[in-house]
Scaffold this motif. Structure first.
Motif, mmCIF file in Angstrom:
data_model
loop_
_atom_site.group_PDB
_atom_site.id
_atom_site.type_symbol
_atom_site.label_atom_id
_atom_site.label_comp_id
_atom_site.label_asym_id
_atom_site.label_seq_id
_atom_site.Cartn_x
_atom_site.Cartn_y
_atom_site.Cartn_z
ATOM 1 N N SER A 95 18.175 -76.944 94.754
ATOM 2 C CA SER A 95 17.115 -77.072 95.753
ATOM 3 C C SER A 95 17.617 -77.859 96.952
ATOM 4 O O SER A 95 18.583 -78.625 96.864
ATOM 5 C CB SER A 95 15.876 -77.749 95.150
ATOM 6 N N LYS A 96 16.937 -77.674 98.067
ATOM 7 C CA LYS A 96 17.367 -78.311 99.313
ATOM 8 C C LYS A 96 17.204 -79.829 99.261
ATOM 9 O O LYS A 96 17.991 -80.556 99.863
ATOM 10 C CB LYS A 96 16.577 -77.723 100.485
ATOM 11 N N TRP A 97 16.197 -80.307 98.532
ATOM 12 C CA TRP A 97 16.016 -81.761 98.485
ATOM 13 C C TRP A 97 17.140 -82.409 97.679
ATOM 14 O O TRP A 97 17.565 -83.524 98.000
ATOM 15 C CB TRP A 97 14.638 -82.131 97.953
ATOM 16 N N LEU A 98 17.644 -81.714 96.648
ATOM 17 C CA LEU A 98 18.791 -82.237 95.906
ATOM 18 C C LEU A 98 20.049 -82.216 96.777
ATOM 19 O O LEU A 98 20.892 -83.115 96.685
ATOM 20 C CB LEU A 98 19.012 -81.428 94.630
ATOM 21 N N TYR A 99 20.172 -81.198 97.617
ATOM 22 C CA TYR A 99 21.302 -81.130 98.557
ATOM 23 C C TYR A 99 21.266 -82.328 99.505
ATOM 24 O O TYR A 99 22.283 -83.007 99.717
ATOM 25 C CB TYR A 99 21.224 -79.822 99.340
ATOM 26 N N GLN A 100 20.093 -82.608 100.073
ATOM 27 C CA GLN A 100 19.967 -83.736 100.988
ATOM 28 C C GLN A 100 20.184 -85.066 100.263
ATOM 29 O O GLN A 100 20.764 -86.007 100.830
ATOM 30 C CB GLN A 100 18.587 -83.718 101.657
ATOM 31 N N GLU A 123 10.385 -75.753 97.457
ATOM 32 C CA GLU A 123 11.269 -74.621 97.767
ATOM 33 C C GLU A 123 10.460 -73.347 97.961
ATOM 34 O O GLU A 123 10.814 -72.495 98.773
ATOM 35 C CB GLU A 123 12.282 -74.407 96.636
ATOM 36 N N PHE A 124 9.374 -73.217 97.195
ATOM 37 C CA PHE A 124 8.583 -71.980 97.246
ATOM 38 C C PHE A 124 7.103 -72.239 97.525
ATOM 39 O O PHE A 124 6.346 -71.300 97.775
ATOM 40 C CB PHE A 124 8.737 -71.197 95.935
ATOM 41 N N CYS A 125 6.692 -73.496 97.486
ATOM 42 C CA CYS A 125 5.307 -73.864 97.785
ATOM 43 C C CYS A 125 5.204 -74.350 99.230
ATOM 44 O O CYS A 125 5.648 -75.458 99.551
ATOM 45 C CB CYS A 125 4.831 -74.958 96.827
ATOM 46 N N ILE A 126 4.640 -73.529 100.080
ATOM 47 C CA ILE A 126 4.434 -73.871 101.490
ATOM 48 C C ILE A 126 2.944 -74.113 101.676
ATOM 49 O O ILE A 126 2.124 -73.225 101.419
ATOM 50 C CB ILE A 126 4.917 -72.737 102.410
ATOM 51 N N GLN A 132 -0.031 -71.754 102.791
ATOM 52 C CA GLN A 132 0.503 -70.395 102.860
ATOM 53 C C GLN A 132 0.726 -69.816 101.464
ATOM 54 O O GLN A 132 0.096 -68.830 101.095
ATOM 55 C CB GLN A 132 1.806 -70.375 103.657
ATOM 56 N N THR A 133 1.621 -70.446 100.709
ATOM 57 C CA THR A 133 1.899 -69.942 99.352
ATOM 58 C C THR A 133 1.362 -70.867 98.273
ATOM 59 O O THR A 133 1.475 -70.580 97.089
ATOM 60 C CB THR A 133 3.420 -69.765 99.138
ATOM 61 N N ALA A 134 0.787 -72.001 98.672
ATOM 62 C CA ALA A 134 0.254 -72.983 97.727
ATOM 63 C C ALA A 134 -0.570 -74.010 98.486
ATOM 64 O O ALA A 134 -0.582 -74.031 99.729
ATOM 65 C CB ALA A 134 1.398 -73.676 96.976
ATOM 66 N N LEU A 135 -1.267 -74.856 97.757
ATOM 67 C CA LEU A 135 -1.899 -76.035 98.331
ATOM 68 C C LEU A 135 -1.187 -77.258 97.764
ATOM 69 O O LEU A 135 -1.011 -77.364 96.543
ATOM 70 C CB LEU A 135 -3.392 -76.092 97.999
ATOM 71 N N LEU A 136 -0.757 -78.170 98.629
ATOM 72 C CA LEU A 136 0.060 -79.312 98.228
ATOM 73 C C LEU A 136 -0.642 -80.632 98.522
ATOM 74 O O LEU A 136 -1.447 -80.720 99.446
ATOM 75 C CB LEU A 136 1.405 -79.287 98.956
ATOM 76 N N SER A 137 -0.308 -81.645 97.731
ATOM 77 C CA SER A 137 -0.829 -82.995 97.945
ATOM 78 C C SER A 137 0.191 -83.987 97.410
ATOM 79 O O SER A 137 1.102 -83.619 96.667
ATOM 80 C CB SER A 137 -2.181 -83.171 97.238
ATOM 81 N N PRO A 138 0.078 -85.266 97.785
ATOM 82 C CA PRO A 138 1.054 -86.263 97.330
ATOM 83 C C PRO A 138 1.035 -86.449 95.813
ATOM 84 O O PRO A 138 -0.009 -86.272 95.175
ATOM 85 C CB PRO A 138 0.605 -87.549 98.043
ATOM 86 N N TYR A 155 6.300 -64.111 98.395
ATOM 87 C CA TYR A 155 7.354 -65.059 98.763
ATOM 88 C C TYR A 155 8.316 -65.338 97.612
ATOM 89 O O TYR A 155 9.534 -65.423 97.802
ATOM 90 C CB TYR A 155 6.724 -66.369 99.234
ATOM 91 N N ILE A 156 7.787 -65.458 96.393
ATOM 92 C CA ILE A 156 8.632 -65.836 95.254
ATOM 93 C C ILE A 156 9.620 -64.732 94.898
ATOM 94 O O ILE A 156 10.640 -64.984 94.239
ATOM 95 C CB ILE A 156 7.749 -66.209 94.029
ATOM 96 N N ARG A 157 9.368 -63.521 95.355
ATOM 97 C CA ARG A 157 10.271 -62.406 95.043
ATOM 98 C C ARG A 157 11.643 -62.557 95.688
ATOM 99 O O ARG A 157 12.603 -61.915 95.264
ATOM 100 C CB ARG A 157 9.621 -61.083 95.447
ATOM 101 N N LYS A 158 11.746 -63.405 96.709
ATOM 102 C CA LYS A 158 13.052 -63.624 97.338
ATOM 103 C C LYS A 158 13.994 -64.403 96.432
ATOM 104 O O LYS A 158 15.204 -64.401 96.645
ATOM 105 C CB LYS A 158 12.876 -64.350 98.672
ATOM 106 N N PHE A 159 13.427 -65.063 95.415
ATOM 107 C CA PHE A 159 14.237 -65.834 94.472
ATOM 108 C C PHE A 159 14.456 -65.003 93.212
ATOM 109 O O PHE A 159 13.612 -64.971 92.316
ATOM 110 C CB PHE A 159 13.544 -67.158 94.132
#
Length: 348
Positions: free
Chosen positions: A137-142, A281-284, A287-293, A324-328
């Motif tokens: 994942s990108k956060w592990l890369y960073q 990575e896949f939850c935007i 758009q593709t999900a609802l996110l919270s802290p 969206y998840i089909r790209k993975f």
């Protein structure tokens, strides 16, 4: 190529991290490579090895007949086959791979998470070993760059979903008011937050139903009105849990990727998740999900209630996520993995 994966122990129970390694092994042998997966005869609990006398029965994951499954007494070099590439898959396997001779192959470190219950400094130190790091994942890369890993020593290859297994069966428009959630006793999975969020949502929507699933036996912290399925079969997970739910709830504090959430998304669930790193990575959001802290059950509950009271929004989030998840997928990720391994193996 001749490739060796070094796993951290025997898989005593279904594991997402082990599953990903087995999937790569399957896809690589299908491409004509020789793949061995080495399992030392122990698992780790609280940082201490627990030795196992018999090899496990892996009936929760398909293993290609051409994959060489090795159950070794330890990870001493004498038990490791010679190869072109040898890949550590956990922090303490990285030390072993680091000290192997060149006969075992070019050295890689496949990193699927950053967990610190074994000690922050102990785990971080392995990231700085002279191994070719592969992160999911990108956060592990960073995080690797933040730790001081040279950009030339770290590569991002996103996780994948087997879309032949995890697929839409029940139309998104015909889902009941059921929320699915993985239950785990591991604190960072945030199951206590998820249960509280479900209870808050139940107060607002009395006909809400919840189905939890996981490896351990049912815990007393799971309210009686919630169903619990222990170690569901692959068929039941896809057909009854994911496809039988309108929403999937992920309450983790930290995720390397978040396999169950991505699997549920591929099965048509609208995902409500924490901002836990991997799931992003896949939850935007919106758009593709609802996110919270993380660690905020009240905000999770608000998002659950919002989707349950607004069916057009739920269906939109679910449809967007499904696309969206089909790209993975494993064709793309195996292309990247194969290409990266070859590029390093060919170096003198």
């Amino acid at each position: 190529m001749n490739i060796t994966f070094i796993l951290p122990g025997y898989p005593s129970e279904p594991s997402g991290g082990f599953r990903v390694v087995y999937e790569y092994a399957n896809h690589l042998v299908e491409r004509g490579h020789e793949v061995s997966v080495v399992h030392p005869a122990y698992t780790y609990s609280s940082g201490h090895p627990i030795y196992r006398s018999t090899s496990p029965r892996i009936d929760w994951q398909y293993i290609h007949e051409k994959v060489r499954m090795i159950y070794a007494p330890s990870l001493d070099e004498k038990y490791i086959p010679d190869a072109d590439a040898v890949i550590a898959t956990a922090w303490f396997t990285a030390d072993y791979v680091h000290h192997y001779s060149h006969r075992k192959g070019k050295k890689f470190y496949f990193i699927q998470s950053f967990v610190t219950w074994y000690g922050f400094d102990k785990v971080k130190r392995t990231w700085l070993l002279p191994l070719n790091k592969i992160v999911i994942s990108k956060w592990l890369y960073q995080l690797g760059l933040k730790f001081g890993v040279p950009v030339t020593d770290i590569t991002y290859i996103p996780n994948a979903i087997d879309h032949n297994k995890f697929r839409l069966i029940n139309p998104i428009s015909k889902r009941p008011k059921t929320i699915a959630m993985l239950y785990s006793r591991i604190r960072i999975k945030g199951s206590c937050d998820g249960i509280k969020a479900l209870q808050l949502a139940k107060m607002a929507i009395p006909d809400l139903h919840a189905v939890l699933f996981g490896v351990p036996k049912r815990s007393t912290e799971i309210p009686g009105w919630m169903d619990y399925i222990q170690t569901p079969s692959q068929e039941d997970l896809v057909d009854k849990i994911y496809n039988g739910s309108s929403i999937y709830l992920c309450s983790s504090w930290n995720e390397g990727w978040g396999l169950p959430a991505s699997e549920a998304m591929a099965c048509g669930c609208a995902v409500v998740s924490t901002k836990n790193g991997g799931s992003e990575e896949f939850c935007i959001h919106n758009q593709t999900a609802l996110l919270s802290p993380p660690k905020n059950p009240d905000e999770l509950a608000k998002n659950l209630i919002l989707l349950l009271k607004n069916d057009p929004l739920r269906m939109k989030i679910a449809e967007n996520g499904l696309q969206y998840i089909r790209k993975f997928n494993y064709n793309k990720s195996t292309d990247l993995m194969e290409s990266h391994l070859l590029s390093i193996v060919k170096q003198k």
